[in-house]
Design an enzyme around this catalytic site. Structure first.
Site, mmCIF file in Angstrom:
data_model
loop_
_atom_site.group_PDB
_atom_site.id
_atom_site.type_symbol
_atom_site.label_atom_id
_atom_site.label_comp_id
_atom_site.label_asym_id
_atom_site.label_seq_id
_atom_site.Cartn_x
_atom_site.Cartn_y
_atom_site.Cartn_z
ATOM 1 N N HIS A 1 0.836 -1.210 0.000
ATOM 2 C CA HIS A 1 0.000 0.000 0.000
ATOM 3 C C HIS A 1 0.870 1.259 0.000
ATOM 4 O O HIS A 1 0.571 2.238 -0.689
ATOM 5 C CB HIS A 1 -0.880 0.045 1.258
ATOM 6 C CG HIS A 1 -1.842 -1.086 1.416
ATOM 7 N ND1 HIS A 1 -1.680 -2.059 2.375
ATOM 8 C CD2 HIS A 1 -2.990 -1.392 0.761
ATOM 9 C CE1 HIS A 1 -2.699 -2.903 2.308
ATOM 10 N NE2 HIS A 1 -3.498 -2.534 1.337
ATOM 11 N N ARG B 1 -4.056 -10.180 3.989
ATOM 12 C CA ARG B 1 -4.525 -11.526 4.346
ATOM 13 C C ARG B 1 -3.374 -12.453 4.755
ATOM 14 O O ARG B 1 -3.638 -13.512 5.327
ATOM 15 C CB ARG B 1 -5.337 -12.139 3.200
ATOM 16 C CG ARG B 1 -6.690 -11.451 3.032
ATOM 17 C CD ARG B 1 -7.625 -12.207 2.106
ATOM 18 N NE ARG B 1 -8.986 -11.688 2.176
ATOM 19 C CZ ARG B 1 -9.532 -10.824 1.308
ATOM 20 N NH1 ARG B 1 -8.819 -10.379 0.289
ATOM 21 N NH2 ARG B 1 -10.777 -10.405 1.468
HETATM 22 P P1 AMP Z 1 -6.460 -3.653 -0.444
HETATM 23 O O1 AMP Z 1 -6.298 -2.916 0.838
HETATM 24 O O2 AMP Z 1 -6.057 -5.084 -0.371
HETATM 25 O O3 AMP Z 1 -7.822 -3.430 -1.072
HETATM 26 O O4 AMP Z 1 -5.414 -3.006 -1.465
HETATM 27 C C1 AMP Z 1 -5.441 -1.630 -1.738
HETATM 28 C C2 AMP Z 1 -4.552 -1.344 -2.915
HETATM 29 O O5 AMP Z 1 -3.216 -1.742 -2.615
HETATM 30 C C3 AMP Z 1 -4.977 -2.119 -4.178
HETATM 31 O O6 AMP Z 1 -4.813 -1.290 -5.304
HETATM 32 C C4 AMP Z 1 -4.000 -3.258 -4.185
HETATM 33 O O7 AMP Z 1 -3.755 -3.777 -5.484
HETATM 34 C C5 AMP Z 1 -2.759 -2.589 -3.637
HETATM 35 N N1 AMP Z 1 -1.840 -3.595 -3.106
HETATM 36 C C6 AMP Z 1 -2.115 -4.553 -2.182
HETATM 37 N N2 AMP Z 1 -1.042 -5.348 -1.983
HETATM 38 C C7 AMP Z 1 -0.068 -4.881 -2.793
HETATM 39 C C8 AMP Z 1 1.288 -5.274 -3.060
HETATM 40 N N3 AMP Z 1 1.844 -6.302 -2.439
HETATM 41 N N4 AMP Z 1 1.993 -4.555 -3.960
HETATM 42 C C9 AMP Z 1 1.432 -3.498 -4.606
HETATM 43 N N5 AMP Z 1 0.166 -3.082 -4.392
HETATM 44 C C10 AMP Z 1 -0.577 -3.756 -3.518
#
Ligand code: AMP
Length: 283
Positions: A37, A187
């Site tokens: 993030h 997760r």
């Molecule tokens: P989430 O909180 O899982 O909904 O993710 C929020 C944003 O962070 C989304 O655009 C995800 O694709 C991005 N994101 C989550 N994990 C990663 C990662 N390991 N590398 C790059 N972006 C990520």
């Protein structure tokens, strides 16, 4: 850095930034922030005058048997991380602020949202597209930042932004990984020690795909079968899907050429993890 819990205050703070002539970047998240993030936030910081991070565990994108209630939340920690990465505003509404009792309107990106993750998570991308459309309307960013880890999501949201004329730029940031290759994910916190070790099978399978393509594999079905076998050889892993697909349509790729998407969703114990790679096919 300022925290806004209401749509009204978020709009006011963005309007103030705009009146100072600043461009606006938006990073939508569900919180429990990690380096993945923060890479998005830092990229937004480098490219925009005013950086908004939304933190909202969106009930609409969780299925009835999924982990909405258990999804990890730690707003205080997240606020410190956002500030450290250069955010100007964190927008963190309660569900009732985003979805009033009479809420009935959804955004559906036809086709794309039904493949890959959409097969076992029906309604997931409808929930994602709906909340992101709302965030785009609330913040009206010049640029919005998403991670390649959720490749299908970036495709769905690009389509939505174009189809609904949001007039903003969607920026996709490369996947941030742990040292052993496991993609960072909120997760991952669910994994026990043996599961955490087993979870590297996703990255290893993407590496295997690269190796097989480099050594001449051009048959998409055969490649897919080899990759599936590789996941299944890990005792703690259960395949949700293994896809070798066209990166634009997400349809299975038969003869491999150009760029192919290899995408995986794998249960490690009860935790569903995803990962993907875009692989250039030589020749
Ligand atoms: P989430 O909180 O899982 O909904 O993710 C929020 C944003 O962070 C989304 O655009 C995800 O694709 C991005 N994101 C989550 N994990 C990663 C990662 N390991 N590398 C790059 N972006 C990520």
């Amino acid at each position: 850095m300022v925290l806004a819990a209401t749509i009204r205050s978020a709009r006011e703070l963005v309007a103030q930034a705009r009146s100072r002539g600043l461009s606006v970047g938006l990073v939508p998240t569900m919180g429990c922030l990690h380096e993945g993030h923060l890479a998005l936030v830092r990229r937004a910081r480098a490219e925009c005058g005013f950086v908004v991070v939304s933190i909202f565990v969106n009930p609409l994108q969780f299925g009835p048997r999924e982990d909405l209630a258990a999804y990890p939340r730690d707003l205080r920690r997240d606020l410190g991380l956002c500030e450290g990465a250069g955010a100007d505003l964190v927008f963190s509404p309660e569900p009732a602020e985003m979805y009033s009792p009479g809420f009935r309107t959804h955004v559906e990106v036809e086709g794309l949202g039904r493949l890959l993750c959409g097969v076992t998570r029906p309604g997931h991308f409808r929930g994602v597209a709906t909340v992101v459309a709302k965030l785009f309307n609330i913040v009206q960013p010049d640029r919005a930042y998403f991670g390649q880890k959720d490749y299908q999501q970036t495709l769905v949201l690009r389509r939505m932004a174009a189809d609904l004329s949001f007039g903003l730029e969607i920026v996709v940031v490369p996947t941030v990984r742990h040292e052993d290759g496991l993609a960072m994910s909120s997760r991952n916190a669910y994994l026990g020690a043996d599961e955490r070790a087993a979870a590297t099978v996703l990255f290893e399978t993407l590496q295997l795909a690269r190796e097989l393509i480099a050594s001449g594999e051009r048959d998409g079905r055969r490649l897919r079968a080899r990759l599936q076998e590789n996941v299944e050889a890990q005792a703690l892993a259960r395949v949700d899907y293994v896809a070798v697909a066209d990166p634009e349509t997400l349809e299975p790729a038969a003869a491999l050429s150009g760029t192919v998407l290899v995408a995986l969703a794998v249960f490690i114990g009860r935790t569903r993890l995803i990962d993907n790679a875009l692989i250039s096919v030589p020749g």
